[in-house]
Design a protein around this motif. Structure first.
Motif, PDB file in Angstrom:
ATOM      1  N   GLY A 193       0.168  -1.082   0.153  1.00 36.16           N
ATOM      2  CA  GLY A 193      -0.257  -0.209   0.149  1.00 36.16           C
ATOM      3  C   GLY A 193       0.934   1.519  -0.344  1.00 36.16           C
ATOM      4  O   GLY A 193       1.485   1.454   0.614  1.00 36.16           O
ATOM      5  N   PHE A 194       0.468   2.301  -0.828  1.00 34.20           N
ATOM      6  CA  PHE A 194       1.125   3.703  -0.756  1.00 34.20           C
ATOM      7  C   PHE A 194       0.610   4.654  -0.875  1.00 34.20           C
ATOM      8  O   PHE A 194      -0.513   4.493  -1.207  1.00 34.20           O
ATOM      9  CB  PHE A 194       1.393   3.444  -2.285  1.00 34.20           C
ATOM     10  CG  PHE A 194       2.475   2.002  -2.341  1.00 34.20           C
ATOM     11  CD1 PHE A 194       4.263   2.658  -2.751  1.00 34.20           C
ATOM     12  CD2 PHE A 194       2.450   1.295  -3.779  1.00 34.20           C
ATOM     13  CE1 PHE A 194       4.978   1.754  -2.599  1.00 34.20           C
ATOM     14  CE2 PHE A 194       3.777   0.207  -4.027  1.00 34.20           C
ATOM     15  CZ  PHE A 194       5.141   0.048  -3.598  1.00 34.20           C
ATOM     16  N   THR A 195       0.517   5.860  -0.505  1.00 38.15           N
ATOM     17  CA  THR A 195       0.551   7.093  -0.629  1.00 38.15           C
ATOM     18  C   THR A 195       1.951   8.166  -0.711  1.00 38.15           C
ATOM     19  O   THR A 195       3.048   7.440  -0.364  1.00 38.15           O
ATOM     20  CB  THR A 195       0.035   7.358   0.955  1.00 38.15           C
ATOM     21  OG1 THR A 195      -1.220   8.444   0.834  1.00 38.15           O
ATOM     22  CG2 THR A 195       0.287   7.352   1.828  1.00 38.15           C
ATOM     23  N   GLY A 196       1.356   8.908  -1.386  1.00 31.53           N
ATOM     24  CA  GLY A 196       2.443  10.237  -0.984  1.00 31.53           C
ATOM     25  C   GLY A 196       1.952  11.324  -2.773  1.00 31.53           C
ATOM     26  O   GLY A 196       1.138  10.888  -4.002  1.00 31.53           O
ATOM     27  N   THR A 197       2.581  12.588  -3.060  1.00 35.18           N
ATOM     28  CA  THR A 197       2.557  12.903  -3.453  1.00 35.18           C
ATOM     29  C   THR A 197       3.021  12.383  -4.846  1.00 35.18           C
ATOM     30  O   THR A 197       2.856  13.381  -5.941  1.00 35.18           O
ATOM     31  CB  THR A 197       3.303  14.952  -3.582  1.00 35.18           C
ATOM     32  OG1 THR A 197       4.471  14.492  -3.540  1.00 35.18           O
ATOM     33  CG2 THR A 197       2.711  15.660  -2.222  1.00 35.18           C
ATOM     34  N   LYS A 198       3.519  12.024  -4.748  1.00 37.12           N
ATOM     35  CA  LYS A 198       4.409  11.330  -6.670  1.00 37.12           C
ATOM     36  C   LYS A 198       3.921   9.786  -7.106  1.00 37.12           C
ATOM     37  O   LYS A 198       4.238   9.689  -8.176  1.00 37.12           O
ATOM     38  CB  LYS A 198       5.655  11.202  -6.368  1.00 37.12           C
ATOM     39  CG  LYS A 198       6.351  13.048  -6.380  1.00 37.12           C
ATOM     40  CD  LYS A 198       7.194  13.448  -7.806  1.00 37.12           C
ATOM     41  CE  LYS A 198       7.205  14.717  -7.612  1.00 37.12           C
ATOM     42  NZ  LYS A 198       8.204  15.163  -7.222  1.00 37.12           N
ATOM     43  N   ILE A 199       2.886   9.074  -5.751  1.00 33.25           N
ATOM     44  CA  ILE A 199       2.219   8.212  -6.360  1.00 33.25           C
ATOM     45  C   ILE A 199       1.684   7.985  -7.806  1.00 33.25           C
ATOM     46  O   ILE A 199       2.324   7.533  -8.668  1.00 33.25           O
ATOM     47  CB  ILE A 199       1.707   7.076  -5.041  1.00 33.25           C
ATOM     48  CG1 ILE A 199       2.765   6.988  -4.000  1.00 33.25           C
ATOM     49  CG2 ILE A 199       1.358   5.708  -6.094  1.00 33.25           C
ATOM     50  CD1 ILE A 199       4.163   6.485  -4.799  1.00 33.25           C
ATOM     51  N   LYS A 200       1.087   8.785  -7.531  1.00 40.35           N
ATOM     52  CA  LYS A 200       0.056   9.028  -8.776  1.00 40.35           C
ATOM     53  C   LYS A 200       0.872   9.031  -9.763  1.00 40.35           C
ATOM     54  O   LYS A 200       0.132   8.699 -10.939  1.00 40.35           O
ATOM     55  CB  LYS A 200      -1.372  10.043  -8.717  1.00 40.35           C
ATOM     56  CG  LYS A 200      -2.115  10.363  -9.570  1.00 40.35           C
ATOM     57  CD  LYS A 200      -3.271  11.736  -9.396  1.00 40.35           C
ATOM     58  CE  LYS A 200      -4.324  11.298 -10.319  1.00 40.35           C
ATOM     59  NZ  LYS A 200      -4.258  11.424 -11.621  1.00 40.35           N
ATOM     60  N   THR A 201       1.692  10.711 -10.029  1.00 39.97           N
ATOM     61  CA  THR A 201       1.655  10.912 -11.353  1.00 39.97           C
ATOM     62  C   THR A 201       3.396   9.569 -11.992  1.00 39.97           C
ATOM     63  O   THR A 201       3.380   9.571 -12.830  1.00 39.97           O
ATOM     64  CB  THR A 201       3.435  11.819 -10.635  1.00 39.97           C
ATOM     65  OG1 THR A 201       2.726  13.243 -10.003  1.00 39.97           O
ATOM     66  CG2 THR A 201       4.224  12.437 -11.857  1.00 39.97           C
ATOM     67  N   MET A 202       3.768   8.490 -10.540  1.00 38.86           N
ATOM     68  CA  MET A 202       4.395   7.546 -11.591  1.00 38.86           C
ATOM     69  C   MET A 202       3.525   6.359 -11.767  1.00 38.86           C
ATOM     70  O   MET A 202       3.971   6.449 -13.015  1.00 38.86           O
ATOM     71  CB  MET A 202       5.140   7.659  -9.851  1.00 38.86           C
ATOM     72  CG  MET A 202       6.472   8.408  -9.982  1.00 38.86           C
ATOM     73  SD  MET A 202       7.449   7.221  -8.262  1.00 38.86           S
ATOM     74  CE  MET A 202       6.719   7.467  -7.274  1.00 38.86           C
ATOM     75  N   LEU A 203       2.871   6.924 -11.514  1.00 40.36           N
ATOM     76  CA  LEU A 203       1.487   5.171 -12.016  1.00 40.36           C
ATOM     77  C   LEU A 203       1.091   5.365 -13.029  1.00 40.36           C
ATOM     78  O   LEU A 203       1.155   4.868 -14.125  1.00 40.36           O
ATOM     79  CB  LEU A 203       0.714   5.213 -10.512  1.00 40.36           C
ATOM     80  CG  LEU A 203       1.254   4.080  -9.775  1.00 40.36           C
ATOM     81  CD1 LEU A 203      -0.532   3.964  -8.895  1.00 40.36           C
ATOM     82  CD2 LEU A 203       1.054   2.405 -10.141  1.00 40.36           C
ATOM     83  N   ASP A 204       0.825   7.614 -13.348  1.00 39.00           N
ATOM     84  CA  ASP A 204      -0.116   7.579 -14.731  1.00 39.00           C
ATOM     85  C   ASP A 204       0.920   7.891 -15.499  1.00 39.00           C
ATOM     86  O   ASP A 204       1.169   7.230 -16.998  1.00 39.00           O
ATOM     87  CB  ASP A 204      -0.753   8.667 -14.953  1.00 39.00           C
ATOM     88  CG  ASP A 204      -1.550   9.227 -13.471  1.00 39.00           C
ATOM     89  OD1 ASP A 204      -2.244   8.347 -13.251  1.00 39.00           O
ATOM     90  OD2 ASP A 204      -2.064  10.258 -12.709  1.00 39.00           O
TER      91      ASP A 204
END
Length: 282
Positions: free
Chosen positions: A98-109
């Motif tokens: 399980g991940f959270t953080g401001t860059k997780i969405k950017t990296m996944l996207d």
């Protein structure tokens, strides 16, 4: 968050604290036939599953159900309803992070996984190797050396994900992309100060508020104010979890003039008051 089944299960909450990419928890399950998760099917974080054996079915909002098996991965995106169920004859065993953080969405996207929400047969990839190394490292407990290794492996895993399984090119290009990156960098460096506002950002970059709103919504699907609020709230969540500092001190540390305004914003963001959130286990 994942619910442990009654068979061959393990689960571990983690106390790492990195704003940009934080691992919240890990776990592993060997599921009974037809087992499906009965908890909240909308997560407040990103949960990556890697199937070690067996097979099952996965679906997420507005997407058709797919059959997945050993060597496949699937993603439970933040704030997206998902359903997944073990096969009746060959139920799956999987691990999850399980991940959270401001860059997780950017990296996944930046990857096919972010848009498709699953990948098939990744077992021979560098991405898979780093995913498994990261999981094994996180199982070893907290130490300075282990925390550094875990953070390094997290970024290496995402690097392999976006290079081996790249997503479509960003719809925002050229100068707009440069402006977006500059705006993100400014907010990420200054959000802890109460003087950091969208108006100050526009002044700093020499851009109009409407233009900034457009490039944020196009590139990140969030407004500049929403992005600034997310930065502040995600750090506040980590601080409330990891420290006993007074709420007023945390409010000041993430850019709020007063505890009352911070508490109202935090409850809008999480559904909990800061004190109630601190007492809730995730």
């Amino acid at each position: 968050m994942e619910e442990a089944s009654i068979m061959d299960s393990e689960f571990k909450n983690l106390n790492t604290n990195h704003l940009e990419s934080n691992v919240l928890f890990i776990g592993q399950d060997s599921c009974p036939p037809n087992y499906f998760f009965r908890g909240n099917n909308v997560r407040s974080n990103y949960v990556l599953h890697y199937i070690l054996a067996g097979q099952g079915t996965f679906s997420s909002a507005n997407r058709p159900a797919v059959s997945l098996k050993r060597g496949d991965v699937f993603l439970l995106p933040k704030d997206v309803p998902c359903f997944y169920q073990a096969d009746g004859q060959q139920p799956w065993t999987y691990l999850w992070i399980g991940f959270t953080g401001t860059k997780i969405k950017t990296m996944l996207d930046g990857s096919k996984l972010g848009s498709q929400r699953y990948l098939r047969q990744v077992q021979d990839s560098q991405f898979s190797q780093y995913l498994n190394r990261l999981y094994d490292t996180l199982k070893c407990g907290n130490s300075l050396a282990n925390d550094i290794l875990a953070e390094a492996l997290t970024y290496q895993m995402f690097y392999q994900l976006v290079t081996e399984f790249p997503g479509k090119a960003s719809p925002t290009g050229g100068k707009a992309q440069q402006h977006l990156q500059l705006a993100q960098s400014y907010l990420e460096q200054n959000y802890r100060y109460s003087t950091c506002t969208v108006a100050r950002l526009c002044e700093h970059l020499g851009l109009s508020r409407s233009y900034l709103y457009t490039i944020f919504k196009k590139g990140l699907t969030v407004s500049p104010q929403g992005y600034l609020t997310r930065l502040r709230m995600e750090e506040a969540r980590q601080l409330l979890r990891a420290s006993t500092a007074p709420v007023r001190e945390i409010a000041s540390g993430v850019g709020y003039h007063d505890e009352f305004t911070f508490s109202k914003a935090f409850k809008r963001y999480t559904g909990f008051s800061p004190s109630a959130y601190r007492q809730t286990r995730y």
